[in-house]
Design a protein around this motif. Structure first.
Motif, PDB file in Angstrom:
ATOM      1  N   LYS A   2       7.700   4.161   0.653  1.00  0.00           N
ATOM      2  CA  LYS A   2       8.577   3.052   1.019  1.00  0.00           C
ATOM      3  C   LYS A   2       9.941   3.617   1.399  1.00  0.00           C
ATOM      4  CE  LYS A   2       8.142  -0.866  -1.060  1.00  0.00           C
ATOM      5  NZ  LYS A   2       8.134  -1.979  -2.037  1.00  0.00           N
ATOM      6  N   VAL A   3      10.413   3.244   2.573  1.00  0.00           N
ATOM      7  CA  VAL A   3      11.667   3.788   3.080  1.00  0.00           C
ATOM      8  C   VAL A   3      12.548   2.688   3.653  1.00  0.00           C
ATOM      9  CG1 VAL A   3      10.594   6.006   3.649  1.00  0.00           C
ATOM     10  CG2 VAL A   3      10.724   4.218   5.376  1.00  0.00           C
ATOM     11  N   ARG A   4      13.841   2.999   3.745  1.00  0.00           N
ATOM     12  CA  ARG A   4      14.763   2.162   4.510  1.00  0.00           C
ATOM     13  C   ARG A   4      14.782   2.721   5.935  1.00  0.00           C
ATOM     14  NH1 ARG A   4      17.661   2.276  -0.557  1.00  0.00           N
ATOM     15  NH2 ARG A   4      17.879   0.147  -1.382  1.00  0.00           N
ATOM     16  N   ASP A  40      16.143  -3.764   2.077  1.00  0.00           N
ATOM     17  CA  ASP A  40      14.908  -3.463   1.353  1.00  0.00           C
ATOM     18  C   ASP A  40      14.191  -2.274   1.975  1.00  0.00           C
ATOM     19  OD1 ASP A  40      15.130  -5.722  -0.416  1.00  0.00           O
ATOM     20  OD2 ASP A  40      14.502  -6.989   1.264  1.00  0.00           O
ATOM     21  N   ARG A  41      13.375  -1.638   1.167  1.00  0.00           N
ATOM     22  CA  ARG A  41      12.513  -0.568   1.648  1.00  0.00           C
ATOM     23  C   ARG A  41      11.189  -1.160   2.122  1.00  0.00           C
ATOM     24  NH1 ARG A  41      14.049   4.602  -0.354  1.00  0.00           N
ATOM     25  NH2 ARG A  41      15.800   4.493  -1.818  1.00  0.00           N
ATOM     26  N   SER A  42      10.593  -0.547   3.141  1.00  0.00           N
ATOM     27  CA  SER A  42       9.307  -0.993   3.666  1.00  0.00           C
ATOM     28  C   SER A  42       8.276   0.116   3.542  1.00  0.00           C
ATOM     29  CB  SER A  42       9.429  -1.393   5.145  1.00  0.00           C
ATOM     30  OG  SER A  42      10.265  -2.520   5.303  1.00  0.00           O
ATOM     31  N   LEU A  43       7.047  -0.286   3.281  1.00  0.00           N
ATOM     32  CA  LEU A  43       5.951   0.676   3.223  1.00  0.00           C
ATOM     33  C   LEU A  43       5.746   1.275   4.610  1.00  0.00           C
ATOM     34  CD1 LEU A  43       3.861   1.688   1.148  1.00  0.00           C
ATOM     35  CD2 LEU A  43       2.305  -0.064   2.010  1.00  0.00           C
ATOM     36  N   HIS A  44       5.675   2.604   4.665  1.00  0.00           N
ATOM     37  CA  HIS A  44       5.608   3.260   5.974  1.00  0.00           C
ATOM     38  C   HIS A  44       4.844   4.576   5.857  1.00  0.00           C
ATOM     39  CE1 HIS A  44       6.935   4.014  10.105  1.00  0.00           C
ATOM     40  NE2 HIS A  44       7.212   5.255   9.748  1.00  0.00           N
ATOM     41  N   THR A  45       3.743   4.684   6.594  1.00  0.00           N
ATOM     42  CA  THR A  45       2.984   5.941   6.617  1.00  0.00           C
ATOM     43  C   THR A  45       2.859   6.500   8.034  1.00  0.00           C
ATOM     44  OG1 THR A  45       0.836   4.843   6.898  1.00  0.00           O
ATOM     45  CG2 THR A  45       1.601   5.196   4.634  1.00  0.00           C
ATOM     46  N   PHE A  85      -1.144   4.611   9.387  1.00  0.00           N
ATOM     47  CA  PHE A  85      -1.475   3.323  10.003  1.00  0.00           C
ATOM     48  C   PHE A  85      -0.639   2.152   9.479  1.00  0.00           C
ATOM     49  CE2 PHE A  85      -5.199   6.046  10.125  1.00  0.00           C
ATOM     50  CZ  PHE A  85      -5.567   5.978  11.450  1.00  0.00           C
ATOM     51  N   ILE A  86       0.406   2.440   8.728  1.00  0.00           N
ATOM     52  CA  ILE A  86       1.301   1.379   8.263  1.00  0.00           C
ATOM     53  C   ILE A  86       2.677   1.640   8.848  1.00  0.00           C
ATOM     54  CG2 ILE A  86       2.265   0.162   6.276  1.00  0.00           C
ATOM     55  CD1 ILE A  86      -0.039   1.309   4.600  1.00  0.00           C
ATOM     56  N   ASP A  87       3.113   0.741   9.706  1.00  0.00           N
ATOM     57  CA  ASP A  87       4.370   0.921  10.426  1.00  0.00           C
ATOM     58  C   ASP A  87       5.375  -0.124   9.975  1.00  0.00           C
ATOM     59  OD1 ASP A  87       6.403   1.469  12.179  1.00  0.00           O
ATOM     60  OD2 ASP A  87       5.223   1.194  13.997  1.00  0.00           O
ATOM     61  N   ALA A  88       6.394   0.326   9.235  1.00  0.00           N
ATOM     62  CA  ALA A  88       7.450  -0.568   8.743  1.00  0.00           C
ATOM     63  C   ALA A  88       6.859  -1.768   8.011  1.00  0.00           C
ATOM     64  CB  ALA A  88       8.342  -1.021   9.888  1.00  0.00           C
ATOM     65  N   THR A 167      -3.451   2.005   0.147  1.00  0.00           N
ATOM     66  CA  THR A 167      -1.994   1.960  -0.043  1.00  0.00           C
ATOM     67  C   THR A 167      -1.459   0.563   0.259  1.00  0.00           C
ATOM     68  OG1 THR A 167      -1.793   4.299   0.558  1.00  0.00           O
ATOM     69  CG2 THR A 167       0.201   2.960   0.710  1.00  0.00           C
ATOM     70  N   TYR A 168      -1.954  -0.019   1.341  1.00  0.00           N
ATOM     71  CA  TYR A 168      -1.516  -1.364   1.729  1.00  0.00           C
ATOM     72  C   TYR A 168      -1.906  -2.385   0.668  1.00  0.00           C
ATOM     73  CZ  TYR A 168      -0.747  -5.420   4.768  1.00  0.00           C
ATOM     74  OH  TYR A 168      -0.301  -6.610   5.306  1.00  0.00           O
ATOM     75  N   LEU A 169      -3.092  -2.240   0.106  1.00  0.00           N
ATOM     76  CA  LEU A 169      -3.558  -3.188  -0.909  1.00  0.00           C
ATOM     77  C   LEU A 169      -2.791  -3.061  -2.219  1.00  0.00           C
ATOM     78  CD1 LEU A 169      -7.388  -3.065  -0.237  1.00  0.00           C
ATOM     79  CD2 LEU A 169      -5.908  -5.075  -0.035  1.00  0.00           C
ATOM     80  N   ASP A 170      -2.200  -1.924  -2.466  1.00  0.00           N
ATOM     81  CA  ASP A 170      -1.344  -1.789  -3.645  1.00  0.00           C
ATOM     82  C   ASP A 170      -0.144  -2.737  -3.537  1.00  0.00           C
ATOM     83  OD1 ASP A 170      -2.947   0.112  -4.807  1.00  0.00           O
ATOM     84  OD2 ASP A 170      -1.804   1.815  -4.029  1.00  0.00           O
TER      85      ASP A 170
END
Length: 236
Positions: A2-4, A40-45, A85-88, A167-170
């Motif tokens: 998770k990042v800003r 806020d931080r967003s999940l990002h891979t 596969f998770i963008d912002a 990761t997304y389901l977490d």
């Protein structure tokens, strides 16, 4: 992680999007001293990736297949490694460019090691060189000698996507999809244990069911989840 995503350089005040560059260094002055300005931080891979196979396609008539395969292996490895596969915070689909690049990576790697390739193998290799245009050959076109490599490539792609789904389901728990994910994991494990040596249509069904799960989570499409289960039933 998770990042800003929006950052501001403490040295020169430049603002940029980490989501777009994948770099913490300031694009203006190169300073590593920056702060996240998002609330806020967003999940990002995901990582900013581009794939250009044009130079290799341009040399098809002039260079030996083995050398072309070596170059294709290098480019597809760089593209697929650490893809994400998770963008912002938004789940992205398992797209054809990534899938074709994974298949090309496996096939090209094999052809780069062989002293010679059959006509069918060379023809299929040239079809895969359109991966950067989002084109994938039909399953029926896979030569028997490359069937296992193609199947393994797709199973590995599914496994990479499944990792990001977990990761997304977490962040977005969903008991219904967890159950389907377990079934997908079992089928993926089986194909990988067989080193990909399954009928091409079976590997394609594995990909399609994975895409259905992704569409269900991204679009809240319950029909997509039902379709994923139906496809997995056909593999039983």
């Amino acid at each position: 992680m998770k990042v800003r995503g929006q950052r501001e350089c403490k040295e020169c005040g430049t603002r940029w999007s980490y989501y777009e560059t994948g770099e913490v260094a300031c694009p203006n002055c190169g300073s590593l001293h920056s702060v996240g300005v998002d609330e806020d931080r967003s999940l990002h891979t995901a990582a900013p990736k581009t794939l250009d196979l044009t130079p290799i396609r341009n040399d098809i008539d002039d260079a030996p297949v083995r050398r072309l395969a070596e170059r294709a292996t290098e480019r597809t490895k760089a593209y697929t490694a650490g893809y994400g596969f998770i963008d912002a915070g938004t789940l992205q689909p398992l797209d054809d460019t990534y899938l074709a690049a994974m298949e090309l990576r496996h096939v090209a790697g094999e052809l780069a090691r062989k002293t010679s390739a059959t006509d069918d193998e060379e023809w299929y290799f040239t079809k895969l060189l359109k991966a950067d245009e989002g084109e994938r050959p039909d399953p029926e076109e896979v030569p028997d000698s490359l069937r296992a490599l193609s199947g393994l490539a797709y199973a590995n792609a599914v496994e990479e996507y499944r990792s990001d789904l977990r990761t997304y389901l977490d962040e977005h728990p969903d008991p219904a999809v967890r159950r389907v994910m377990e079934r997908l994991a079992d089928h993926t494990k089986r194909v990988r244990a067989l080193d990909g040596d399954v009928p091409p249509r079976e590997a394609e069904t594995l990909v399609a069911s994975t895409r259905d799960i992704g569409r269900y989570l991204a679009e809240d499409d319950e029909n997509a989840l039902a379709q994923a289960e139906s496809r997995l039933d056909s593999l039983a």
